[in-house]
Design an enzyme around this catalytic site. Structure first.
Site, PDB file in Angstrom:
ATOM      1  N   ASP A 230       0.855  -1.182   0.000  1.00 21.77           N
ATOM      2  CA  ASP A 230       0.000   0.000   0.000  1.00 21.77           C
ATOM      3  C   ASP A 230       0.895   1.237   0.000  1.00 21.77           C
ATOM      4  O   ASP A 230       1.921   1.260   0.691  1.00 21.77           O
ATOM      5  CB  ASP A 230      -0.891  -0.018   1.247  1.00 21.77           C
ATOM      6  CG  ASP A 230      -2.033   0.986   1.176  1.00 21.77           C
ATOM      7  OD1 ASP A 230      -3.190   0.550   1.112  1.00 21.77           O
ATOM      8  OD2 ASP A 230      -1.761   2.206   1.164  1.00 21.77           O
ATOM      9  N   ILE A 231       0.531   2.262  -0.770  1.00 23.81           N
ATOM     10  CA  ILE A 231       1.387   3.460  -0.816  1.00 23.81           C
ATOM     11  C   ILE A 231       1.343   4.237   0.494  1.00 23.81           C
ATOM     12  O   ILE A 231       2.217   5.023   0.782  1.00 23.81           O
ATOM     13  CB  ILE A 231       1.063   4.407  -2.014  1.00 23.81           C
ATOM     14  CG1 ILE A 231      -0.427   4.727  -2.062  1.00 23.81           C
ATOM     15  CG2 ILE A 231       1.544   3.798  -3.323  1.00 23.81           C
ATOM     16  CD1 ILE A 231      -0.740   5.896  -2.992  1.00 23.81           C
TER      17      ILE A 231
ATOM     18  N   HIS B 163      -9.951  -5.319  -3.880  1.00 22.85           N
ATOM     19  CA  HIS B 163      -8.683  -5.715  -3.256  1.00 22.85           C
ATOM     20  C   HIS B 163      -8.895  -6.041  -1.790  1.00 22.85           C
ATOM     21  O   HIS B 163      -9.813  -5.547  -1.154  1.00 22.85           O
ATOM     22  CB  HIS B 163      -7.619  -4.626  -3.425  1.00 22.85           C
ATOM     23  CG  HIS B 163      -8.010  -3.279  -2.875  1.00 22.85           C
ATOM     24  ND1 HIS B 163      -8.861  -2.425  -3.545  1.00 22.85           N
ATOM     25  CD2 HIS B 163      -7.684  -2.635  -1.724  1.00 22.85           C
ATOM     26  CE1 HIS B 163      -9.031  -1.326  -2.829  1.00 22.85           C
ATOM     27  NE2 HIS B 163      -8.332  -1.429  -1.705  1.00 22.85           N
TER      28      HIS B 163
ATOM     29  N   HIS C 241      -7.057  -5.972   1.965  1.00 22.80           N
ATOM     30  CA  HIS C 241      -5.966  -5.386   2.734  1.00 22.80           C
ATOM     31  C   HIS C 241      -5.410  -6.415   3.709  1.00 22.80           C
ATOM     32  O   HIS C 241      -6.166  -7.139   4.360  1.00 22.80           O
ATOM     33  CB  HIS C 241      -6.472  -4.198   3.574  1.00 22.80           C
ATOM     34  CG  HIS C 241      -6.660  -2.948   2.786  1.00 22.80           C
ATOM     35  ND1 HIS C 241      -5.752  -1.920   2.799  1.00 22.80           N
ATOM     36  CD2 HIS C 241      -7.644  -2.567   1.937  1.00 22.80           C
ATOM     37  CE1 HIS C 241      -6.180  -0.949   2.008  1.00 22.80           C
ATOM     38  NE2 HIS C 241      -7.337  -1.312   1.469  1.00 22.80           N
TER      39      HIS C 241
HETATM   40 ZN    ZN Z   1      -8.186  -0.147  -0.097  1.00 22.35          ZN
END
Ligand code: ZN
Ligand code: ZN
Length: 139
Positions: free
Chosen positions: A31-32, A99, A101
């Protein structure tokens, strides 16, 4: 229309150095904006906008996303028991490409992240709840 997550899956992303695992079926990347030490996203290579576009036949896909993501967390030195796993429930999705996490360790989540990734809130759903929801969809 460009989708940033499709770019990860196709290998065209300018951030491809953040990919930790990639198969024909799925891609796992960082994740950015990590909410803890390791924060990964697992998404299908195929463009599925959100959880409401999944059907019963996608349960196996969801399970392989989780398995790939947890495997990647372990490879990075984390462990699955302390990993927060879940997904945004529509309309609370920032990126319109389904998506999952995976955030490790849960104990290092900030107060805000605990709120954003709160299990089974209106906006964040755990995988067992998603699978139950998919199983209860009409055929
Ligand atoms: Zn997300
Ligand atoms: Zn996409």
């Amino acid at each position: 229309m460009a989708c940033v997550f499709c770019e990860y899956a196709s290998g065209e992303s300018p951030n491809s150095q953040s990919i930790v695992l990639k198969t024909d079926e799925l891609v796992v990347f960082r994740d950015i904006r990590p909410a803890s030490q390791h924060h990964l996203l697992a998404c299908p290579a195929q463009h599925i906008p959100d959880a409401k576009h999944l059907t019963k036949s996608d349960i196996a896909l969801v399970e392989s996303l989780v398995e790939a993501g947890l495997g990647a967390i372990e490879k990075l030195g984390g462990n699955r028991l302390e990993t927060r796993v879940g997904l945004h429930w529509p309309p609370f999705c920032l990126v319109k490409h389904f998506h999952v996490h995976l955030i490790w360790p849960e104990s290092e989540l900030t107060w805000l992240s605990r709120l954003i990734f709160r299990p089974n809130s209106y906006w964040f759903c755990t995988v067992p709840s998603l699978i139950e929801y998919l199983n209860n969809l009409p055929d």
